[in-house]
Enzyme design. Structure first.
Site, mmCIF file in Angstrom:
data_model
loop_
_atom_site.group_PDB
_atom_site.id
_atom_site.type_symbol
_atom_site.label_atom_id
_atom_site.label_comp_id
_atom_site.label_asym_id
_atom_site.label_seq_id
_atom_site.Cartn_x
_atom_site.Cartn_y
_atom_site.Cartn_z
ATOM 1 N N CYS A 174 0.826 -1.220 0.000
ATOM 2 C CA CYS A 174 0.000 0.000 0.000
ATOM 3 C C CYS A 174 0.856 1.264 0.000
ATOM 4 C CB CYS A 174 -0.910 -0.034 1.224
ATOM 5 S SG CYS A 174 -1.831 1.480 1.476
ATOM 6 N N ASP A 202 11.961 -15.147 2.210
ATOM 7 C CA ASP A 202 13.359 -14.882 1.862
ATOM 8 C C ASP A 202 14.368 -15.179 2.981
ATOM 9 O OD1 ASP A 202 12.277 -13.973 -0.521
ATOM 10 O OD2 ASP A 202 12.314 -11.863 0.080
ATOM 11 N N ARG A 250 17.989 -26.605 -20.231
ATOM 12 C CA ARG A 250 16.711 -25.897 -20.100
ATOM 13 C C ARG A 250 16.773 -24.962 -18.892
ATOM 14 N NH1 ARG A 250 16.451 -28.295 -24.185
ATOM 15 N NH2 ARG A 250 14.748 -29.540 -25.049
ATOM 16 N N ARG A 282 6.103 -19.565 -3.137
ATOM 17 C CA ARG A 282 5.450 -18.826 -2.056
ATOM 18 C C ARG A 282 4.076 -19.392 -1.717
ATOM 19 N NH1 ARG A 282 5.934 -12.618 -3.310
ATOM 20 N NH2 ARG A 282 3.677 -12.578 -3.280
HETATM 21 O O1 F6P Z 1 9.843 -11.093 -0.641
HETATM 22 C C1 F6P Z 1 9.210 -12.233 -1.129
HETATM 23 C C2 F6P Z 1 9.331 -12.324 -2.634
HETATM 24 O O2 F6P Z 1 8.676 -13.514 -3.034
HETATM 25 C C3 F6P Z 1 10.746 -12.260 -3.175
HETATM 26 O O3 F6P Z 1 11.440 -13.477 -3.034
HETATM 27 C C4 F6P Z 1 10.480 -11.851 -4.603
HETATM 28 O O4 F6P Z 1 11.583 -11.155 -5.135
HETATM 29 C C5 F6P Z 1 9.295 -10.933 -4.476
HETATM 30 O O5 F6P Z 1 8.661 -11.240 -3.246
HETATM 31 C C6 F6P Z 1 8.291 -11.044 -5.601
HETATM 32 O O6 F6P Z 1 7.343 -10.062 -5.409
HETATM 33 P P1 F6P Z 1 5.935 -10.050 -6.164
HETATM 34 O O7 F6P Z 1 5.094 -11.148 -5.624
HETATM 35 O O8 F6P Z 1 5.379 -8.707 -5.866
HETATM 36 O O9 F6P Z 1 6.220 -10.261 -7.618
#
Ligand code: F6P
Length: 370
Positions: free
Chosen positions: A75, A152, A282, A291
């Site tokens: 935000c 991270d 590749r 994530r």
């Molecule tokens: O900070 C977590 C993270 O997944 C990083 O590893 C990555 O660089 C970034 O967020 C990606 O951000 P977004 O989801 O905004 O593309």
């Protein structure tokens, strides 16, 4: 009756739902009212139905859900003072006097700024006639406690951030899948992993999967990295290995600060000229699968124990208490000064940016053993 709110902010991470559940239930257990602020700081700025009181059963089933069920957002409005004034008004109107925030270093820095500006935000609300002096009187002090949610594992002062072990597990699982097809075709794969400026995910994934070569931001490769990597891969192939796995952190650089790209690595591995490896290669960018998905047991446990500790910390805080965050050090849940950790984290990133890699490594060593 104390009113404690919890929110998640910045990038989501597995284990954030465990935090929300633990905070809501601990707050209720301790005789407080529990609130959730939906959509991160956006919810705080917009208010309305984005700030909701929660009951015990409303967080049922949260442990086994991925992402964050109360939403998150990056935000921009909150980073400007008028946004923070609106946020303060919404806090007072909802009677909230303590805030628990689970997010990365940017979100936690924003939280500390909000806390330090709090008296002047209230003054502005009164002087502009938005609230009366008697309305703001009970809210003189704002207690804030941070929890570090990020895949991270890049925050100084804690051994693990909530979500990093889930992402690491996911990466290992994906690398295992890739290895099966790599070995079948005797191929090489360059796998790019997340981590922003931090190489923890790449390094640990390399260790856990037995990768041939790993590139991380904190330990950039020398000028002759082309020769070094090719020599290692050649040696492993000579042992009879039918697959080659190279893991590259998204923030990896060489010593001059130039980004190491998966394409560069692929071109080297695939080089068909004389002396080249000529491997069928590749690239796989793992992206957001790292994530998403449910949290591993460790992150559920960490989110829960730290959520409980965060509620205790806001209840014990006095106006003199420094803003803290909840860390894990050598398997113990502890409270630590928030801004010190944020500053130390920034100095690692700065050292990497300024190409002072030995300094970055020694700062990381201190941070993880501290
Ligand atoms: O900070 C977590 C993270 O997944 C990083 O590893 C990555 O660089 C970034 O967020 C990606 O951000 P977004 O989801 O905004 O593309």
């Amino acid at each position: 009756r104390k009113k404690i709110a919890v929110m998640t902010s910045g990038g989501d991470s597995p284990g954030m739902n465990a935090v929300v559940r633990a905070v809501v239930r601990t707050a209720i257990h301790m005789g407080c009212d529990a609130f959730c602020i939906y959509e991160g700081y956006e919810g705080l700025v917009k208010g309305g139905d984005l700030i909701r009181q929660m009951g015990w059963s409303e967080v049922r089933g949260y442990l086994s859900e991925g992402g964050t069920l109360i939403g998150t957002a990056r935000c921009m409005e909150f980073y400007e003072r008028p946004g923070r004034v609106r946020a303060a008004k919404n806090m007072v109107l909802n009677g909230i006097d303590a805030l628990i925030i689970c997010g990365g270093d940017g979100s936690l820095t924003g939280a500390d700024r909000f806390r330090s500006e709090w008296p002047s935000l209230l003054e502005e609300l009164v002087s502009t006639g938005q609230l009366t002096a008697s309305q703001v009187k009970p809210y003189k002090h704002l207690n804030i406690v941070g929890l570090v949610g990020s895949i991270d594992n890049d925050l100084s002062g804690t051994d693990a951030t909530i979500g990093c072990y889930s992402a690491l597990s996911r990466i290992c699982e994906m690398v295992d899948y890739i290895e099966a097809t790599a070995a079948s075709h005797s191929r090489a794969f360059v796998i790019e992993v997340m981590g922003r400026h931090c190489g923890w995910l790449a390094l640990l994934a390399g260790v856990a999967t037995g990768a041939d070569f790993v590139f991380i931001p904190e330990r950039p490769v020398s000028e002759c990295w082309h020769e070094e990597m090719c020599a290692v891969v050649k040696r492993h192939r000579a042992f009879g290995k039918r697959k080659t796995i190279v893991i590259v952190a998204e923030g990896a650089n060489d010593k001059d600060g130039n980004k190491i790209t998966p394409e560069q690595i692929k071109n080297l591995l695939a080089d068909k000229s004389e002396g080249g490896l000529a491997l069928d290669t590749r690239i796989t960018t793992l992206g957001h699968v790292q994530r998403g998905g449910t949290a591993v047991a460790y992150d559920r446990m960490l989110g829960t124990l730290q959520g409980v500790e965060a509620v205790k910390a806001v209840l014990e805080a006095t106006p003199e208490t420094e803003t803290c965050f909840i860390a894990i050090n050598e398997n113990k849940i502890v409270r630590k000064p928030l801004m010190k950790a944020v500053e130390e984290t920034k100095s690692v990133a700065k050292a990497v940016e300024e190409k002072q890699f030995d300094k970055a490594m020694s700062l990381r060593d201190t941070e993880f053993s501290d």
